[in-house]
Scaffold this motif. Structure first.
Motif, PDB file in Angstrom:
ATOM      1  N   LEU A 123       0.825  -1.210   0.000  1.00 16.40           N
ATOM      2  CA  LEU A 123       0.000   0.000   0.000  1.00 16.40           C
ATOM      3  C   LEU A 123       0.860   1.260   0.000  1.00 16.40           C
ATOM      4  O   LEU A 123       0.525   2.252  -0.659  1.00 16.40           O
ATOM      5  N   ALA A 124       1.963   1.236   0.736  1.00 16.94           N
ATOM      6  CA  ALA A 124       2.848   2.406   0.757  1.00 16.94           C
ATOM      7  C   ALA A 124       3.471   2.646  -0.615  1.00 16.94           C
ATOM      8  O   ALA A 124       3.664   3.795  -1.029  1.00 16.94           O
ATOM      9  N   MET A 131      -3.765   3.974   4.769  1.00 20.98           N
ATOM     10  CA  MET A 131      -4.173   2.571   4.878  1.00 20.98           C
ATOM     11  C   MET A 131      -2.996   1.692   5.309  1.00 20.98           C
ATOM     12  O   MET A 131      -3.163   0.744   6.076  1.00 20.98           O
ATOM     13  N   ALA A 132      -1.821   2.023   4.807  1.00 24.26           N
ATOM     14  CA  ALA A 132      -0.639   1.268   5.220  1.00 24.26           C
ATOM     15  C   ALA A 132      -0.379   1.437   6.711  1.00 24.26           C
ATOM     16  O   ALA A 132      -0.013   0.474   7.405  1.00 24.26           O
ATOM     17  N   ALA A 133      -0.573   2.648   7.222  1.00 26.07           N
ATOM     18  CA  ALA A 133      -0.387   2.876   8.654  1.00 26.07           C
ATOM     19  C   ALA A 133      -1.407   2.098   9.477  1.00 26.07           C
ATOM     20  O   ALA A 133      -1.089   1.556  10.543  1.00 26.07           O
ATOM     21  N   LEU A 134      -2.649   2.022   8.996  1.00 31.17           N
ATOM     22  CA  LEU A 134      -3.662   1.235   9.703  1.00 31.17           C
ATOM     23  C   LEU A 134      -3.307  -0.249   9.711  1.00 31.17           C
ATOM     24  O   LEU A 134      -3.569  -0.952  10.701  1.00 31.17           O
ATOM     25  N   VAL A 178       9.344   1.694   5.656  1.00 31.74           N
ATOM     26  CA  VAL A 178       8.866   1.939   4.286  1.00 31.74           C
ATOM     27  C   VAL A 178       7.652   2.867   4.303  1.00 31.74           C
ATOM     28  O   VAL A 178       7.541   3.796   3.487  1.00 31.74           O
ATOM     29  N   VAL A 179       6.731   2.632   5.234  1.00 27.26           N
ATOM     30  CA  VAL A 179       5.540   3.484   5.335  1.00 27.26           C
ATOM     31  C   VAL A 179       5.938   4.913   5.709  1.00 27.26           C
ATOM     32  O   VAL A 179       5.416   5.888   5.151  1.00 27.26           O
ATOM     33  N   VAL A 180       6.864   5.051   6.653  1.00 23.73           N
ATOM     34  CA  VAL A 180       7.315   6.391   7.046  1.00 23.73           C
ATOM     35  C   VAL A 180       8.022   7.079   5.879  1.00 23.73           C
ATOM     36  O   VAL A 180       7.827   8.276   5.628  1.00 23.73           O
ATOM     37  N   TYR A 181       8.831   6.338   5.147  1.00 21.44           N
ATOM     38  CA  TYR A 181       9.531   6.923   3.983  1.00 21.44           C
ATOM     39  C   TYR A 181       8.534   7.404   2.939  1.00 21.44           C
ATOM     40  O   TYR A 181       8.705   8.486   2.360  1.00 21.44           O
ATOM     41  N   ALA A 182       7.469   6.626   2.709  1.00 18.17           N
ATOM     42  CA  ALA A 182       6.456   7.052   1.742  1.00 18.17           C
ATOM     43  C   ALA A 182       5.701   8.281   2.236  1.00 18.17           C
ATOM     44  O   ALA A 182       5.320   9.156   1.441  1.00 18.17           O
ATOM     45  N   ALA A 234       3.347   4.373  13.194  1.00 14.64           N
ATOM     46  CA  ALA A 234       2.097   4.151  12.467  1.00 14.64           C
ATOM     47  C   ALA A 234       1.038   5.172  12.855  1.00 14.64           C
ATOM     48  O   ALA A 234       0.337   5.721  11.985  1.00 14.64           O
ATOM     49  N   VAL A 235       0.899   5.426  14.137  1.00 13.31           N
ATOM     50  CA  VAL A 235      -0.108   6.403  14.577  1.00 13.31           C
ATOM     51  C   VAL A 235       0.266   7.802  14.093  1.00 13.31           C
ATOM     52  O   VAL A 235      -0.605   8.605  13.724  1.00 13.31           O
ATOM     53  N   THR A 236       1.557   8.118  14.083  1.00 13.78           N
ATOM     54  CA  THR A 236       1.992   9.425  13.591  1.00 13.78           C
ATOM     55  C   THR A 236       1.582   9.632  12.146  1.00 13.78           C
ATOM     56  O   THR A 236       1.116  10.709  11.753  1.00 13.78           O
ATOM     57  N   VAL A 237       1.747   8.598  11.325  1.00 17.74           N
ATOM     58  CA  VAL A 237       1.353   8.702   9.915  1.00 17.74           C
ATOM     59  C   VAL A 237      -0.170   8.704   9.785  1.00 17.74           C
ATOM     60  O   VAL A 237      -0.727   9.436   8.959  1.00 17.74           O
TER      61      VAL A 237
END
Length: 316
Positions: A123-124, A131-134, A178-182, A234-237
């Motif tokens: 997803l990221a 959605m990726a963070a969720l 990866v999610v944070v980078y995106a 994850a919560v931050t994103v």
């Protein structure tokens, strides 16, 4: 004298690396035996009287004599009967159908956390960072569920512990960066985001490896656990914390170093036992401004480690 020189020649030939399977009788035989062997080979008589692998009638040597002078590598200890490969059961204890089903349920939760981490990466890559963070938050839930079920159902095992660490590395050590980078794409430079996220992955690997080999403390974590660090990211994103990109990069790097620090951080079981009035302030703050409340909780938890460390040094 002749026998002693012959034995010294045998030792020298074995020491230079000749395997016992490659030793020919003429290599270790005295002079008179060599000429006899040469004549037998010339007339084809050696085909009829070849020595067996175990005993050489020409030399009077057997495998025990050769093994006695063979060099032994310090990195490879000699093979014994106890070193033979044997099957180790994944589930210790009684192996009934009911326990196997419980064991499968616990590992299914671990695999669900792993698959959700992979889904978060996909997803990221498509730009769906929320959605990726969720998915990462769901990973945290399944990661806590498999450990609780294993202890509750009595199917905890070394296999499950190792599998949980591997799943955590995929979900929290790789998917979370990866999610944070995106999410940081476009707000900060690519190099800065890549370095901060690479630090999270490297520190997560170190943290998990250290956790596997360190004695367990029922009260405190040694450093911020990877699960909690991934939950914070994850919560931050997911909530879209309104802070500059440079501050986010610095916070990600700080969280990475907190994972490999030696500061003691309280476990969730100790936090739950806090007085109820202490939980009232975060609840009211979340109703007013959830983003600011979340930031204050994270900062307070990170600061609690050095504070506890200084307190322990003073009382020691």
């Amino acid at each position: 004298m002749r026998r002693s020189s012959t034995f010294a020649r045998q030792v020298l030939l074995v020491r230079v690396g000749r395997r016992d399977g490659d030793l020919h009788p003429t290599d270790l035989a005295p002079t008179e035996h060599r000429y006899a062997d040469r004549q037998r080979r010339r007339y084809g008589l050696d085909r009829l009287s070849r020595p067996t692998l175990g005993v050489d009638p020409t030399l009077g040597l057997d495998r025990a004599d050769v093994d006695a002078v063979m060099p032994v590598s310090p990195a490879m200890p000699p093979m014994t009967q106890t070193d033979e490969a044997h099957s180790i059961p994944l589930l210790p204890g009684e192996r009934t159908m009911a326990r196997r089903m419980k064991f499968g349920l616990v590992n299914a939760c671990t695999l669900a956390s792993l698959m959700l981490g992979m889904l978060a990466i996909f997803l990221a890559m498509q730009g769906e960072v929320r959605m990726a963070a969720l998915c990462l938050i769901a990973c945290v839930g399944f990661d806590g569920l498999d450990g609780a079920l294993a202890r509750r159902l009595g199917v905890a095992s070394p296999f499950g512990a190792q599998m949980d660490s591997l799943a955590d590395m995929c979900s929290f050590g790789l998917a979370a960066p990866v999610v944070v980078y995106a999410s940081l794409a476009g707000s900060v430079s690519t190099a800065a985001a890549a370095v901060a996220c690479a630090l999270v992955a490297a520190c997560a690997a170190i943290r998990l490896a250290r956790f596997n080999v360190s004695p367990k403390d029922g009260r405190f974590f040694c450093g911020v656990p990877t699960t909690m660090a991934a939950a914070v990211l994850a919560v931050t994103v997911a909530i879209g914390l309104p802070v500059p990109g440079a501050v986010l990069v610095a916070g990600v790097a700080l969280l990475a170093f907190a994972m490999v620090s030696s500061f003691p951080y309280a476990k969730l079981a100790r936090l739950v036992k806090l007085p109820p009035w202490l939980w009232l302030a975060p609840v009211i703050g979340a109703l007013v401004d959830i983003r600011l409340t979340f930031a204050l909780i994270v900062v307070g938890y990170l600061v609690s480690g050095p504070v506890l460390w200084l307190r322990q040094r003073r009382t020691a």
